[in-house]
Every structure is written in structure tokens, then in C-alpha cells.
Design a protein around this motif. Sequence first.
Motif, PDB file in Angstrom:
ATOM      1  N   ARG A 207       0.857  -1.355   0.038  1.00  0.00           N
ATOM      2  CA  ARG A 207      -0.108   0.280  -0.076  1.00  0.00           C
ATOM      3  C   ARG A 207       0.873   1.249   0.252  1.00  0.00           C
ATOM      4  O   ARG A 207       1.923   1.284   0.607  1.00  0.00           O
ATOM      5  N   ILE A 208       0.347   2.183  -0.772  1.00  0.00           N
ATOM      6  CA  ILE A 208       1.128   3.594  -0.832  1.00  0.00           C
ATOM      7  C   ILE A 208       0.078   4.581  -0.338  1.00  0.00           C
ATOM      8  O   ILE A 208      -0.976   4.674  -1.152  1.00  0.00           O
ATOM      9  N   THR A 209       0.245   5.514   0.448  1.00  0.00           N
ATOM     10  CA  THR A 209      -0.671   6.461   0.946  1.00  0.00           C
ATOM     11  C   THR A 209      -0.069   7.758   1.184  1.00  0.00           C
ATOM     12  O   THR A 209       1.240   8.040   1.215  1.00  0.00           O
ATOM     13  N   SER A 210      -0.747   9.037   0.834  1.00  0.00           N
ATOM     14  CA  SER A 210      -0.164  10.161   0.973  1.00  0.00           C
ATOM     15  C   SER A 210       0.268  10.493   2.440  1.00  0.00           C
ATOM     16  O   SER A 210      -0.350  10.294   3.327  1.00  0.00           O
ATOM     17  N   ASP A 321       8.431 -15.880   7.211  1.00  0.00           N
ATOM     18  CA  ASP A 321       7.937 -17.083   7.436  1.00  0.00           C
ATOM     19  C   ASP A 321       6.889 -17.595   6.685  1.00  0.00           C
ATOM     20  O   ASP A 321       6.114 -18.735   6.847  1.00  0.00           O
ATOM     21  N   GLY A 322       6.546 -16.761   5.642  1.00  0.00           N
ATOM     22  CA  GLY A 322       5.460 -17.182   4.660  1.00  0.00           C
ATOM     23  C   GLY A 322       4.016 -16.759   5.063  1.00  0.00           C
ATOM     24  O   GLY A 322       3.302 -16.876   4.344  1.00  0.00           O
ATOM     25  N   LEU A 323       3.831 -16.264   6.188  1.00  0.00           N
ATOM     26  CA  LEU A 323       2.520 -16.027   6.637  1.00  0.00           C
ATOM     27  C   LEU A 323       2.484 -14.392   6.214  1.00  0.00           C
ATOM     28  O   LEU A 323       3.460 -13.635   5.924  1.00  0.00           O
ATOM     29  N   PRO A 324       1.065 -13.614   6.173  1.00  0.00           N
ATOM     30  CA  PRO A 324       0.947 -12.492   5.779  1.00  0.00           C
ATOM     31  C   PRO A 324       1.823 -11.380   6.233  1.00  0.00           C
ATOM     32  O   PRO A 324       1.945 -11.507   7.558  1.00  0.00           O
ATOM     33  N   GLY A 325       2.029 -10.489   5.500  1.00  0.00           N
ATOM     34  CA  GLY A 325       2.703  -9.389   5.672  1.00  0.00           C
ATOM     35  C   GLY A 325       2.128  -7.983   5.195  1.00  0.00           C
ATOM     36  O   GLY A 325       1.792  -8.080   4.239  1.00  0.00           O
ATOM     37  N   ASP A 326       2.384  -7.008   5.824  1.00  0.00           N
ATOM     38  CA  ASP A 326       1.770  -5.641   5.503  1.00  0.00           C
ATOM     39  C   ASP A 326       2.817  -4.590   5.176  1.00  0.00           C
ATOM     40  O   ASP A 326       3.724  -4.477   5.837  1.00  0.00           O
ATOM     41  N   CYS A 327       2.736  -4.114   3.887  1.00  0.00           N
ATOM     42  CA  CYS A 327       3.704  -3.110   3.438  1.00  0.00           C
ATOM     43  C   CYS A 327       3.204  -1.718   3.124  1.00  0.00           C
ATOM     44  O   CYS A 327       2.354  -1.736   2.366  1.00  0.00           O
ATOM     45  N   LEU A 328       3.557  -0.844   4.053  1.00  0.00           N
ATOM     46  CA  LEU A 328       3.049   0.613   3.692  1.00  0.00           C
ATOM     47  C   LEU A 328       4.216   1.793   3.407  1.00  0.00           C
ATOM     48  O   LEU A 328       5.274   1.728   4.111  1.00  0.00           O
ATOM     49  N   ASP A 393      -2.875  -1.603  -2.872  1.00  0.00           N
ATOM     50  CA  ASP A 393      -3.927  -0.589  -2.949  1.00  0.00           C
ATOM     51  C   ASP A 393      -4.486  -0.205  -4.101  1.00  0.00           C
ATOM     52  O   ASP A 393      -5.844  -0.043  -4.288  1.00  0.00           O
ATOM     53  N   ASN A 394      -4.100  -0.222  -5.077  1.00  0.00           N
ATOM     54  CA  ASN A 394      -4.253  -0.012  -6.431  1.00  0.00           C
ATOM     55  C   ASN A 394      -5.281  -1.121  -7.084  1.00  0.00           C
ATOM     56  O   ASN A 394      -6.200  -0.832  -7.835  1.00  0.00           O
ATOM     57  N   CYS A 395      -5.326  -2.352  -6.395  1.00  0.00           N
ATOM     58  CA  CYS A 395      -6.007  -3.239  -7.039  1.00  0.00           C
ATOM     59  C   CYS A 395      -7.452  -3.264  -6.187  1.00  0.00           C
ATOM     60  O   CYS A 395      -8.652  -3.603  -6.548  1.00  0.00           O
ATOM     61  N   LEU A 396      -7.079  -3.101  -4.811  1.00  0.00           N
ATOM     62  CA  LEU A 396      -8.165  -3.038  -3.769  1.00  0.00           C
ATOM     63  C   LEU A 396      -9.229  -1.920  -4.066  1.00  0.00           C
ATOM     64  O   LEU A 396     -10.303  -1.847  -3.776  1.00  0.00           O
ATOM     65  N   GLU A 397      -8.354  -0.716  -4.361  1.00  0.00           N
ATOM     66  CA  GLU A 397      -9.288   0.558  -4.310  1.00  0.00           C
ATOM     67  C   GLU A 397      -8.751   1.342  -5.486  1.00  0.00           C
ATOM     68  O   GLU A 397      -7.817   2.341  -5.228  1.00  0.00           O
TER      69      GLU A 397
END
Length: 610
Positions: A207-210, A321-328, A393-397
Motif C-alpha cells: 500500500r502507498i498513501t499520501s 515465514d510465509g505468513l501474511p505481511g503488510d507493507c505501507l 492498494d491500486n487493485c483493492l481501491e
Amino acid sequence: MPELLSTLATTFGYDRFRPLQREIIETSLAGRDVFALLPTGGGKSLCFQLPALVRPGLTVVVSPLIALMKDQVDQLQASGVAATFLNSTLTAAEARSRLAGLHRNEWRLLYVAPERLMLDNWQENLRAWNVACIAIDEAHCVSEWGHDFRPEYRQVAKLRDLLPDVPFMALTATATERVRADIITHLRLRDPEVFVASFNRPNLTYRITSKDQPIKQLIEFVRKREHESGIVYCASRAATERVAEALAGRGLPARAYHAGLEADERSRNQELFLRDEVKIICATIAFGMGINKPNVRWVVHHDLPKNIEGYYQETGRAGRDGLPGDCLLLFSTGDIAKQTHFLDEITDEHEQKVARAQLRQIVQYAEAPGCRRRDLLAYFGETFPLENCGACDNCLEPRATYDGTVSAQKFLSCVYRIRQASRFGVGLNHVVEVLSGAETEKIKRWAHDRLSTYGIGRDLPRSAWTAIGRELMRLGYLTVSEGEYATLEVTAEGMTALRTRQAVTLTKPLDLPKAKRVPVPRQGEIDCDEILFERLRTLRKRLADERKVPAYIVFGDATLRQMARLYPTNVDALHGISGMGEKKRAEFGDEFTRAISDYVANNSRMPFAS
């Protein structure tokens, strides 16, 4: 080789190899040179660690990071592997003991920094230690086109002459085709077997946000993940400490981690993070952390990364570890301006050119409206088969588009008119200033205020024109020249669009934060011209150094920020600025107002409400 699976299970506790690991290991054991590109979390280290245990001799691992050496050696020793490292953190007695062990063939793996290998006495040692393999970790450091170029890495190739029969293994988690070729050339790899795994990290969301009140944004983000480990990347050492303090002050345990900390403090902060006693580490982008922590659940870039390779590797520390990760990523045009200013200070022309190209690429990535994953993989030469990854972010919103034909015509026409009238090109900022009707010294000197396109863009703020210009580059209507200066050129596609007035669809930019309208915001920040502020800080430091006093004795930051907000260009205009007493005004006023005058002669003033 059944021995490989047996050692994999008994020493490392895995019952199967990850993609390409087995092939890389078997090729190395056959005596071939290897180039291996595996994504962060793809198991690079095992590719040289496991062979070291099944063949006689010593495997020398070249690593740029002291923290990574300690981390990997600690992990290996915990698994019963005879591994050690030699670096500047050891006492003389510790170093002597480890060297003696090497002469007695007690170690199977030795981690060492590249510059240490080139010391005279080491050449003798390397010949005596029965070296079986040279593994170069973070091999992208050998290329000036890589995200973390280190000149000392070029010296490793000299080991070819010293140990001509020893196979090399070069490993990296991030490298474009250009960097891959550089690595193979500069390390003098001999007919290497090349292994390239997929760059896709399907468990990561991008995700990239202002960027608007980043500390508040960061706190909101972390509050939802209080029990998860995460990393905040910042552009400077001071920022890491400021962000860590802000988080800790709100009950979110965080520590800073950068090269300027005392070794003991840096090591202690790392240990606290590794043991999950501290959930958040704030680190500099320039100083790679080298922490092999599998349960990092999120990564936030507080500031704009310098390039895509660095961004990819840093985000890759999440979800190993292969589990979900969030990148902002918190994105702001102010960060672009800061980095551009720092690039202006680079004296080596080629180095500056490389850095500018890398900055343009990361900005285009941040502003692009398409799938983040697809764009990221495309940068590394890989095709993502889906239009929508469902995890960015661009695919989800998806962002809205608009008819930008008129704006595109104005911008392209301005670039064309400037070159037609002057017979030379100019940069993005100058085009925007002409469109905006700015009155800079360059515009007047070059008579660009007489162009038909001068001031035709007063209907939009400069930030909007800058974003339009960058999108026209991304769409292929404009290009940046490869000459000494980064000047804009209208491409053949751009000329066609200009002549035929074809429709141009533009994407609405990330909502950029509006300038704060309070002179002294509650949090203590004074909204000001950040580039001018940095210049005034440099001047302040010089004056303080000349007087052998701390910088704050000259002026505090609040005073400099007010000057960088109000642009006083004569001593009388300094009246009323906080911290500006008569003596200081008399002693320093001329130099500071002269610096401000020089700045505004070549740069537009930023509008701030009083």
C-alpha cells in the motif's frame, strides 16, 4: 545426494528444500561458480551453509553487515554448526582466539567483511585455511546500479588470483538484469550456473498513501498491530530516533537502529527486537538491518526509499515465514524535493546520474495507478500473469481517472516551446515554474517569461503540474535526456499527441496533504520550505564550528524554520522572528539573509498562510 536431505533435516530441521535450493547446492558442490537470485525469505543462506557441512574445508562468507554476521553465526551455533565471524566488534583476545581456531581447522564457516579479506596478512591466512568456497552474500553491493553499492566489494574479485581453484557463489535477493550482469563481470565468475527465482512475494500486501501527519498515521497503523513485530524505515538517523521516541511516548515500545549508535546500544536494541521484547525497530534506509527475523508482520516506509531495489528488499523483511505481511509507504512530494536536493550535492557526475534515474523510477512506481505487484515484478524483468493481484492498494481501491487532454497539451507545449526558443532543454521543475508564471532569475535570464506558454498553468498548483509532468513521463509522452543534466524531451508519441490533440487520460494523484495553515502547529512542527531549512542548517553548522560552539548556540531549529517560512531577505525583515535577539541579528543577520536571497533568486517561494 541423500546426505543433503539428511543434513537439512538433522541440522536445520527442514524436511524439504525451497525452490532452487537443491539445484544451487548441488551445482556448488560440483565445483561450479554459481549466481543465485532468491527473494528475501527464499532461503539464500542455506545455499552456502548446507554445502559447508558436507564437504571438507572452510567456506568463507563475504557479508557487508556486522549485524547479519552475528545473527547468522548465532543461529548456526545454536544449530550445532562450527561457524564464526571476524569483525571490528571483537576484542583483540577474541579475534586471536578465532584466528587460532581457523589455523586448527575448527570452523566450517567464516563470516567476514570484504575489506578485511584484502589485508596483506589475510592473503597468507586464506592460502593456509583450506578454503573450499567463497560465498558473496548481498552480491548486488558490487554493482553501482545496485541499491547499496559498496566499492570495497569490487576487491573480492582479487581472490580469483589468490585462490584460482576455489568456486565462487554470488547471492542476492534483488537485482535487475543490468545488476546481474555487473555482478558476474565484476566478481569474475567463470561460466556460472545462473539461478533466478520468482520475485513475487504472494503473502505481502503493498500500500502507498499520501503522507500527512506521518506520526499520527504511523500510530494509527501500529495500534491495529500492537502485538506484531514491525520495522519502520526512515531516511535519516535523526528521524529513526524521533519516530522511535514518538512511538514509545505513546506506549508503543520502539527502539532506533542505525550506524551512528554505539555498538553496545545497537546490539542491545537488535537483541530486544529479535527476542520480541521490543516489537518495533526504527531503522535507516541507508543502513541495512541484516536481521533475519521471520515473524516481522509489517514494514512501514516513513520516508521515500532511494530506489526500487531497496524498497523491494526492505519490504521483503516482512513475512519471511510465509505468513501474511503488510507493507505501507508514506509518500509525499516533499520527500522527492529533499532527495533531489541531496542528489545535487553528489559531486561525481556518473553517480549522480545513477541516483537520479533510480529516484525517478521509485517515484513513478509510487504514483502509478496500476497493480503494485505487477509493476514491481516488471522492474526485475518478470511478468505477473494477472491484471489484479488482490493485495495492493491500486487493485483493492482503484484510483479515479480524468480527461487530462488540456493539461497534457499545456505541459507538452511548454516543453516544446522552451526547447524551440532556447535550443536547450530544462528540467521538470523549471517547466512547472514557467507554466505557473514564476519570476525566477533563470526564467528572466533565459527570457522564458516571453514564451506563449508562460503562466498558462496558473489555474493549478505547482504540485499538480509536477504530478502531471511525471505521469506524462510514465505514459511515454516525455522522456528524460541522458546528457549531463536531467532535461525533459517530448517523445515521438508526445509530438503526435501535441499535433493531433488526441485525448489523454490521466490518473488522479494520491491525495497530497495540504500545507498546514498554522504557523506553529501543536506538535511543535513549523511548516516551512524544507530545502531552504536544510541549507540554513548547513550554514548554522559552519558558523558554529568556526566558533567551536554547539549549533543551537547560534540559532535553534524553531528560528531557522521561521526564516525558511517567511523568507527574510534583509536584516530589517528579521525583526519579530523567534530567537532573533539584537546581538544575533547583528552578528549573523547578514549571512543568513544573504543565503536566503541567493535561494529565492533561483527557487520559487512556497505559499504559507500567516
